[in-house]
Design a protein around this motif. Structure first.
Motif, short mmCIF file in Angstrom:
data_model
loop_
_atom_site.label_atom_id
_atom_site.label_comp_id
_atom_site.label_asym_id
_atom_site.label_seq_id
_atom_site.Cartn_x
_atom_site.Cartn_y
_atom_site.Cartn_z
N ASP A 88 -16.67 27.57 -13.71
CA ASP A 88 -16.24 27.96 -15.06
C ASP A 88 -14.91 28.72 -15.08
O ASP A 88 -14.51 29.23 -16.12
N ALA A 92 -10.24 34.78 -22.36
CA ALA A 92 -10.71 34.09 -21.16
C ALA A 92 -11.91 34.82 -20.57
O ALA A 92 -12.63 34.27 -19.75
N LEU A 143 -7.37 30.09 -18.56
CA LEU A 143 -7.94 29.74 -19.86
C LEU A 143 -9.37 30.29 -19.97
O LEU A 143 -9.83 30.63 -21.05
N GLN A 144 -10.05 30.33 -18.84
CA GLN A 144 -11.43 30.85 -18.81
C GLN A 144 -11.66 31.44 -17.43
O GLN A 144 -11.26 30.85 -16.42
N ALA A 145 -12.26 32.63 -17.39
CA ALA A 145 -12.36 33.37 -16.13
C ALA A 145 -13.82 33.61 -15.78
O ALA A 145 -14.55 34.21 -16.55
N ASP A 146 -14.21 33.14 -14.57
CA ASP A 146 -15.56 33.44 -14.09
C ASP A 146 -15.51 33.82 -12.61
O ASP A 146 -16.30 33.32 -11.81
#
Lengths: 237, 237, 237, 237, 237, 237
Positions: A34, A69, A119-122
């Motif tokens: 993710d 994000a 854009l998206q941080a996991d």
């Protein structure tokens, strides 16, 4: 048991999608599970002032994170008026790592700027950034070759990065956010395809760790990087 | 003839993809042709200090552009240490436009922050942002309803935006960059689904324009916005 | 009934006093009722870097407000370390509006900077600024002509600006602060003496407005601008 | 042969002088050869907002360099208006390293700020800073104990740091500037007295290095840190 | 002979016009010849944090110069993002000078902010600012008295300021720009009506000066300030 | 009785230690009692833009204070992002004072930057800075002479500075912090060895002072500066 039910030495699903921004000389949307980072490589005929006239080029990197994000919205750095210490640290790491992969003399007096925007941080945004940046960089160099701008080989090696950590007492590969926030020890490795080290950063989050623990993490990292380099080779083939 | 061979009253291909960022209460990846904007809506239980205790909520917007969203790389605002005048103007426009669509009393003492980040820019980033922001906002409100956080209707109307301009002497709808940089006159319209005006901004890029010309642009805009609102309704259905 | 008891199409008392700052190539103290703006025009033999060597000049504007120009003191921007979004928006509008009035090729490779500083604010500071700026600009150009610095006509048209709004359901001209803070709709028009439009900005403060309402505002504006242009002609005669 | 004629595993002359600033709760002038850093520890009854009410204290660090600490004068950060990326990186490292040495619960709801200011720089300023900071911190805690502000042991371990690198093909300990600017590989180790690792950072300046090379550096570092910890113990005795 | 043909102990034409900004609790347009400064005094029910709860008020000052107040345009500080050292120095001087004239306990827990904005500069802007600021301050206090906000006398003394210098070997009073830029020595005196000193700043612009020269300047200043205080008394009568 | 038991005309113990920073062309650790300032002089072959090509050099100064130089820690200016007004005022004073001591034509087109960094502050940091800066400057000029960079005499006079004040009704020399914070009147004198004045700044902290009081302070200052100049001569001999 890892929260994601992965095996200790298992990467998240990794994808490296090229050509995602039409203007850039090279670009890559990299996903480690993710964690999604959009990387572009921009070629410019200018250099930092202190490098002019030395017959060498330069690779620099910038890093950013979209405000949402993350689980909680973080303040936009452009609006705060400055980059956080974390951002500065990460973009310096990305730049150093990529420069080691490149023959700066062969590049000529040009600068490539690599922008890594999360854009998206996991978890693992810096390692995903470096791994994807290598692909964007490779495409940028391919673009230059197709225009006869460079004659000899510029890329010296594949470069990829992965995090490892000790989670619940077990060394694990490629920490996601759930693991990262609980890990006792956290290390990031930037390596070449053949297992040599470009950069290593290990931090004891809670208690100091031993050399043996560190070596266990390094062994996992070597395995993970080898797999990432395979995926890079597939992506640019 | 338009560079894109579109008819004068023809929009670019528009898409509105929801749920693209897993953490956000609402999100939308909006595309007007090659203009791509990632919008998130973030709900927070806090308000700007000047609004506290008035029984009303607030909608605010921030806008940014990835450095290589454009043909030439533009400097990262976080690194420059300030937002440009253009950025400030656009994010104020987005915020004002969305607030008109919302019953701020019904929202309660909460703030929704809409982040519009341009991944790729080919003209019309502010109109795409507003159009997509409405979708992200609608999803955020749906999220609140499903948790019984609001009781009455909060969204008062659909809001969408489109640019028009006089290109080669002809009024045209939804300018792309090739047209925008050559247009004599350039106007942005923010409207509701039933053709009422929320915001209008018209600028003579080269020579002043007449009222008749302006009315021709407004007629085109009404047509375009009606189509965009249809697409919004499909998207959230 | 308007708070000031003016007729709906009645301007406030307007004065345009020239030559108020002894060093400036052009200057004007413009008053729209209790709104007072000091405008100077500065000629310089330099250009923004991106414009050099193109055989054209440039007009740019800066806007500021003295801290106690307003009912409540506002923070000094120099001390806050940045200009507000409102300031940035207004100075961009002033610059764009004036450039349309000028033949930039005929100006030659020079820059004129127009500084608009609000000494007292009672609504309409941006429209008063533009109207007074044209006078300061005209004087600056007269100064250049008297030194044979320009040969052909540089000023292409008179430019003036006025606000209109819907107050208590009635379209009115030249809103003062009491009206502006209550108006349902608020629009600023920058026009030439012959009624052509340079810039139009209309905003629904509370509820969206109709095209018919907007046309009523535009008709009022045309009337107001015609009167302002007459006053400009008297001032510079 | 090292430029300083030291043996590969030989530290520079190290001194740790306590009590050098009369106001500070703890202070230390640390010298690693010609690298001189003035460290102070300041105790304050306040905490960062995000830490309030959790029953824990905090250790934070700031780092600076006098403009002429270096061969060429570097710009004063206070005058430039921002800290460089290098400064930010180093002060974050110092803070993290010291926090690992401290029982933050036992410290209570208080903050200790460690300021490390480089008076003269000849390589290894971050490792000298950490080593001296531990002494200043220890004195600050002694100061607290003598006032009965803390009851249980707060310091969990000695912490010291040293750099290693591969210079002319040989692993060497405690690089001075002449070596540092030429080294192929450069690593900083923060360790406890018993050889456990708190932080490790290794960077390939020119070509990637192998695990064997890295292990050789780590062995040197363990030796150096043990010696530094002996000196710390002598200093605070 | 002075460029202005004034006698060595002759002030420029001085005027002190009150009530020039309708919103301010006190205001004064002060002119020392071609030096024009607009001063406002703003009363606020808030204090700097470090002064709260001590039963005393505060007087603070801010200073600014319109960009074209000077022969050459100077950069707008709001746009540069910071106040110059000169601005900071002057506003600190104005604030200190006024505070000595005021009984801060009698003022109560309130702050008066004095804004001094130079509309046109021809030397002596700081002395004109202080002299005019006293008038604006006196009006602000009168405004408070008329609302029964203060009971005892707040103003302890008249305060005025004047510059002196050695021009062409002769001590002269109230330097204009032509003299100031050529003077060997330059001094500013802030004094009370009865000749006591609040602040004195003397600077050798070229060569050091003697005590005798300094005393000659001080004698001139005493004469000038006495005259300014007479004009202040006339103005507020 | 002074807190330090000094006689009214007695300086604190003064020391001027040269050559304390190995890289600088000149350096001096100056101590006035517990006030310790590290001064360096840096020679550079560059000039501020506005001075280029005029055949003259420049002396500029910067001033800073380590965060814990003071009783309570003060915020690091580099981290706050700006220098305080006090810092700006002091560094401008140091620069002006030193320039008067130097023949800028004889210096040639070069700049000397004097950095004054306060390691420990107990009152009088600006006067200690100026006194020590003269020594660092003298050493820098000696360094230039030994390399035949200058031919004629560059240093025109010794320059030193001292503070005086009225403490408990008595004029005293060289105030320490305990006195400075209580003094009714406070003045700083920058003078040459022969008693001529370069800069004088007197401030009434509480009530205005008389000319007689001021002259008493000046007499003390002359005595103090003469003693400091003797010490400078000893130091550089």
């Amino acid at each position: 048991m890892r929260p994601s039910r992965r095996a200790p030495d298992e990467l998240r699903a990794v994808s490296l999608e090229r050509g995602v921004v039409k203007y850039a000389e090279g670009s890559c949307l990299v996903k480690f599970g993710d964690t999604h980072v959009l990387v572009t490589a921009t070629l410019e005929d200018r250099l930092p002032p202190w490098l002019k006239g030395q017959g060498r080029g330069w690779i620099t990197a910038e890093y950013g994170m979209l405000p949402r994000a993350t689980l909680e919205r973080t303040r936009r750095e452009a609006s705060a008026g400055k980059q956080t210490g974390r951002t500065v640290e990460i973009q310096r790491l990305i730049g150093r790592s990529l420069r080691t992969a490149i023959d700066l003399e062969a590049l000529g007096e040009r600068q490539i700027t690599v922008d890594c925007d999360v854009l998206q941080a996991d978890g693992g945004t810096r390692t995903a950034s470096i791994t994807g940046a290598w692909v964007a960089l490779a495409d940028c160099i391919k673009w230059m070759k197709s225009r006869n701008m460079i004659k000899t080989e510029v890329l010296r090696a594949n470069v990829a990065a992965i995090s490892c950590g000790i989670y619940n007492g077990t060394p694990v590969l490629d920490l996601d956010y759930a693991e990262d926030s609980e890990a006792e020890t956290d290390a990031n490795f930037v390596m070449t395809g053949d297992g040599r080290i470009i950069e290593v950063q290990g931090t004891a989050e809670k208690t100091p760790f031993t050399e043996a623990e560190f070596l266990a993490l390094m062994a996992l990292a070597r395995k993970g990087v080898a797999r990432l380099v395979d995926l890079q080779k597939l992506a640019v083939a």
